[in-house]
Design an enzyme around this catalytic site. Structure first.
Site, mmCIF file in Angstrom:
data_model
loop_
_atom_site.group_PDB
_atom_site.id
_atom_site.type_symbol
_atom_site.label_atom_id
_atom_site.label_comp_id
_atom_site.label_asym_id
_atom_site.label_seq_id
_atom_site.Cartn_x
_atom_site.Cartn_y
_atom_site.Cartn_z
ATOM 1 N N TYR A 100 0.942 -0.888 0.263
ATOM 2 C CA TYR A 100 -0.133 0.227 -0.233
ATOM 3 C C TYR A 100 0.444 1.664 -0.400
ATOM 4 O O TYR A 100 0.569 2.537 -0.413
ATOM 5 C CB TYR A 100 -1.197 0.004 1.587
ATOM 6 C CG TYR A 100 -1.642 1.001 1.276
ATOM 7 C CD1 TYR A 100 -3.065 0.555 1.041
ATOM 8 C CD2 TYR A 100 -1.749 2.156 1.543
ATOM 9 C CE1 TYR A 100 -4.049 1.414 0.405
ATOM 10 C CE2 TYR A 100 -2.901 3.227 1.392
ATOM 11 C CZ TYR A 100 -3.796 3.472 0.943
ATOM 12 O OH TYR A 100 -4.477 4.477 0.792
ATOM 13 N N PHE A 134 -7.206 21.896 -24.175
ATOM 14 C CA PHE A 134 -7.488 20.479 -24.540
ATOM 15 C C PHE A 134 -8.976 19.797 -23.801
ATOM 16 O O PHE A 134 -8.710 20.710 -22.559
ATOM 17 C CB PHE A 134 -6.056 19.719 -23.784
ATOM 18 C CG PHE A 134 -6.337 17.604 -24.149
ATOM 19 C CD1 PHE A 134 -6.566 17.394 -25.313
ATOM 20 C CD2 PHE A 134 -7.108 17.411 -23.279
ATOM 21 C CE1 PHE A 134 -7.067 15.937 -25.308
ATOM 22 C CE2 PHE A 134 -7.626 15.630 -23.691
ATOM 23 C CZ PHE A 134 -7.220 15.665 -23.826
ATOM 24 N N THR A 135 -9.708 19.330 -23.979
ATOM 25 C CA THR A 135 -10.997 19.419 -23.233
ATOM 26 C C THR A 135 -10.739 18.514 -21.649
ATOM 27 O O THR A 135 -11.482 19.237 -21.446
ATOM 28 C CB THR A 135 -11.537 17.447 -23.517
ATOM 29 O OG1 THR A 135 -10.673 16.723 -23.597
ATOM 30 C CG2 THR A 135 -11.573 18.000 -25.443
ATOM 31 N N ASP A 150 2.031 20.282 -20.495
ATOM 32 C CA ASP A 150 1.244 19.533 -20.572
ATOM 33 C C ASP A 150 2.261 17.929 -21.607
ATOM 34 O O ASP A 150 2.147 18.720 -22.612
ATOM 35 C CB ASP A 150 -0.149 19.510 -21.045
ATOM 36 C CG ASP A 150 -0.781 18.267 -21.658
ATOM 37 O OD1 ASP A 150 -0.389 17.255 -21.271
ATOM 38 O OD2 ASP A 150 -2.077 18.402 -21.515
ATOM 39 N N LYS A 184 -0.526 7.583 -23.138
ATOM 40 C CA LYS A 184 -0.222 8.194 -24.719
ATOM 41 C C LYS A 184 1.317 7.858 -24.638
ATOM 42 O O LYS A 184 2.078 6.843 -24.691
ATOM 43 C CB LYS A 184 -0.483 9.975 -24.917
ATOM 44 C CG LYS A 184 -1.694 10.463 -24.565
ATOM 45 C CD LYS A 184 -2.445 9.891 -25.209
ATOM 46 C CE LYS A 184 -4.342 10.190 -24.565
ATOM 47 N NZ LYS A 184 -3.972 12.150 -23.978
ATOM 48 N N ARG A 243 -12.905 15.836 -33.837
ATOM 49 C CA ARG A 243 -12.797 16.529 -33.213
ATOM 50 C C ARG A 243 -13.139 18.051 -33.999
ATOM 51 O O ARG A 243 -12.259 18.549 -35.397
ATOM 52 C CB ARG A 243 -11.015 17.231 -33.052
ATOM 53 C CG ARG A 243 -10.822 15.765 -31.948
ATOM 54 C CD ARG A 243 -10.319 16.197 -30.956
ATOM 55 N NE ARG A 243 -10.646 15.472 -29.824
ATOM 56 C CZ ARG A 243 -10.738 15.227 -28.174
ATOM 57 N NH1 ARG A 243 -12.175 15.448 -28.354
ATOM 58 N NH2 ARG A 243 -9.454 14.436 -27.838
ATOM 59 N N PHE A 287 -19.004 15.165 -26.418
ATOM 60 C CA PHE A 287 -18.487 14.318 -27.470
ATOM 61 C C PHE A 287 -18.448 12.817 -26.722
ATOM 62 O O PHE A 287 -18.463 11.952 -27.130
ATOM 63 C CB PHE A 287 -16.882 14.653 -27.800
ATOM 64 C CG PHE A 287 -15.055 14.628 -26.379
ATOM 65 C CD1 PHE A 287 -15.889 15.744 -25.785
ATOM 66 C CD2 PHE A 287 -14.870 13.573 -26.884
ATOM 67 C CE1 PHE A 287 -14.166 15.363 -25.164
ATOM 68 C CE2 PHE A 287 -13.746 14.046 -26.272
ATOM 69 C CZ PHE A 287 -13.611 14.657 -25.254
HETATM 70 C C1 LIG Z 1 -4.680 12.693 -23.132
HETATM 71 C C2 LIG Z 1 -4.328 14.265 -22.913
HETATM 72 C C3 LIG Z 1 -4.482 14.911 -21.744
HETATM 73 C C4 LIG Z 1 -5.657 13.768 -20.539
HETATM 74 O O1 LIG Z 1 -5.166 12.547 -20.320
HETATM 75 P P1 LIG Z 1 -6.447 10.871 -19.894
HETATM 76 O O2 LIG Z 1 -4.739 10.172 -19.327
HETATM 77 O O3 LIG Z 1 -6.860 11.450 -21.026
HETATM 78 O O4 LIG Z 1 -6.741 11.574 -18.049
HETATM 79 C C5 LIG Z 1 -4.366 15.161 -21.035
HETATM 80 N N1 LIG Z 1 -3.700 16.723 -22.262
HETATM 81 C C6 LIG Z 1 -3.603 16.035 -23.013
HETATM 82 C C7 LIG Z 1 -2.734 16.669 -24.545
HETATM 83 C C8 LIG Z 1 -3.860 15.059 -24.129
HETATM 84 O O5 LIG Z 1 -3.740 14.838 -25.227
#
Ligand SMILES: *Cc1c(COP(=O)(O)O)cnc(C)c1O
Length: 461
Positions: A76, A128-129, A219, A262, A386, A452
């Site tokens: 843990y 970004f969303t 980011d 990613k 998008r 979306f």
């Molecule tokens: C995917 C993504 C996020 C969010 O990450 P999650 O792992 O999906 O929560 C933030 N910023 C960018 C540029 C992304 O591509």
């Protein structure tokens, strides 16, 4: 016959295991997309042939990463996989303090809660969303400071992710630095089509923000792909390794949020990394509310192990060359067919310009949403919207009308072959040939947040 002398990129890996795909018939796909409300997010993956919905969490892990999964220390607290991950982030990215999170938005939530107060303005190189939503939920307002070229699908600017310092300066003059907690810099800007920011621009914004006492939060979800474009396109970086370029990028920023799903080649995971002890301390305190203890942040030990290994693999020059090379191959194929795509070709996918593809549809008839559904029906290739659906509504309830109305073909890392890329381009061309008869959509269900993902549509007659 004369052959031009050339040397293609090829995958720097071979297959050890395969996953069988289901082939479907056209009538099956027509039914499936209708049942899914013409939203590719609502399709069952068993009905999908080639899945380009996202490159998030869809990478193929290496044998090394899988071996690492067996080394999970599921304690843990204080798991040794956490310390390995912490070391990898410090070594390859150079950030000091690390908090693992279940994925990128977990880190965004912590960061926004700690750094943003009611009425703040958060400049960024395109929204970004999830990032913008967390900023808004924390009481802030996002302000776009990306160069104008990023909003133009026809511009071939080599660094469409760059910040326009004049826009930034106008915000500082208008609101004052006290209301700007940080500048958010995304590398290889997703919403602009996977477009990079240049090292030159990073240096300039570092100098500017230093002068004004504004922090930069990175980011870094696609930092390796951005580094590749710097290596290929920017003066003096040709002979630098991806690893060195990534380290330099991070050095101009004060902290980072990362979706490791990613570039970092894992199926789940992320982190918040900062150089500022005070921010770290508060975020480390908050993480136990939302994610879990600060040495696991919602992840299993094995996930952190796979992430630590994935980070290192993602920085190999051979890996990233093949990764981006595959996208370029697909993009060039699309261009040969005359399909309108965003140029230059981005780092994680191809973005088809739905406004140009379906010029007879107004933006209120959801051209990109429509096109994604049509491509699925043609071949079982799953892409995503998008455009106006992703852009959502402003806090005052009005729709955002983004300039870009795109269908994203996102390519998972190390998953598909060149033959898959051929089928994708051929199918898109088939839809293109028949585009004049395509009708738009009407939204019949709209969720309140990030619509979306779950919105439903009906076909217009
Ligand atoms: C995917 C993504 C996020 C969010 O990450 P999650 O792992 O999906 O929560 C933030 N910023 C960018 C540029 C992304 O591509």
């Amino acid at each position: 016959m004369k052959h031009p002398v050339k040397r293609s990129w090829a995958e720097p890996y071979k297959m050890k295991m395969v996953e069988l795909l289901k082939m479907t018939s056209r009538p099956e796909r027509i039914k499936a997309i209708k049942d899914a409300g013409y939203n590719t997010f609502l399709l069952n993956s068993k009905d999908v042939y080639i899945d380009l919905l996202t490159d998030s969490g869809t990478s193929a892990m290496s044998d090394n990463q899988w071996a690492g999964m067996m080394m999970g220390d599921e304690a843990y607290a204080g798991s040794r996989n956490f310390f390995k991950l912490e070391k990898a982030i410090q070594k390859f990215y150079g950030y000091k303090y690390i908090i693992p999170t279940h994925q990128g938005r977990g880190a965004e939530n912590l960061l926004s809660k700690v750094m943003i107060k009611q009425g703040d303005i958060i400049p960024g190189n395109m929204y970004f969303t999830t990032t913008r939503l967390h900023q808004e939920l924390a009481g802030g307002t996002f302000a776009d400071v990306i160069i104008d070229e990023a909003h133009n699908a026809n511009s071939t600017h080599p660094f469409k992710g760059n910040v326009d310092l004049k826009k930034m300066d106008a915000l500082v003059k208008k609101y004052g630095v006290k209301r700007i907690p940080y500048l958010c810099i995304a590398t290889n800007v997703n919403m602009a089509g996977g477009q990079p920011i240049s090292m030159q621009n990073l240096k300039e914004i570092r100098a500017y923000t230093k002068k004004h006492g504004i922090k930069i939060i990175h980011d870094m979800t696609r930092v390796a792909e951005n580094a590749y474009f710097i290596q290929q396109r920017e003066k003096n970086f040709k002979n630098k390794s991806i690893r060195d370029i990534v380290f330099e990028i991070c050095s101009y920023t004060d902290g980072a949020t990362m979706s490791a799903k990613k570039d970092a080649l894992v199926n789940i995971g992320g982190f918040l990394a900062v150089n500022d002890w005070d921010v770290f301390e508060e975020a480390r305190n908050l993480v136990v509310v939302y994610e879990g203890l600060h040495t696991y942040g919602g992840l299993a030990g094995r996930d952190m192990e796979a992430m630590a290994i994935g980070i290192e693999e993602s920085l190999s020059d051979n890996h990233i060359k093949a990764r981006v090379g595959q996208i370029e191959y697909l993009g060039e194929k699309m261009m040969e067919y005359g399909i309108p795509i965003v140029k230059p070709i981005g780092g994680h996918g191809i973005f088809v310009d739905a406004k140009k593809f379906l010029p007879h549809l107004s933006q209120d008839e959801f051209p990109a949403q429509t096109l994604a559904a049509e491509i699925y029906v043609d071949s079982g290739v799953r892409t995503m919207e998008r455009g106006i659906v992703s852009a959502g509504r402003k806090p005052d309830g009005k729709n955002y009308y983004p300039k870009l109305e795109l269908v994203r073909f996102t390519v998972p890392r190390r998953v598909y072959t060149q033959a898959h890329m051929d089928v994708i381009a051929e199918s898109t061309f088939n839809v293109y040939k028949n585009r004049k008869s395509i009708k738009g959509l009407k939204m019949v269900y709209e969720p309140k947040y990030l619509r979306f993902f779950q919105a439903r549509f009906k076909k217009l007659k």
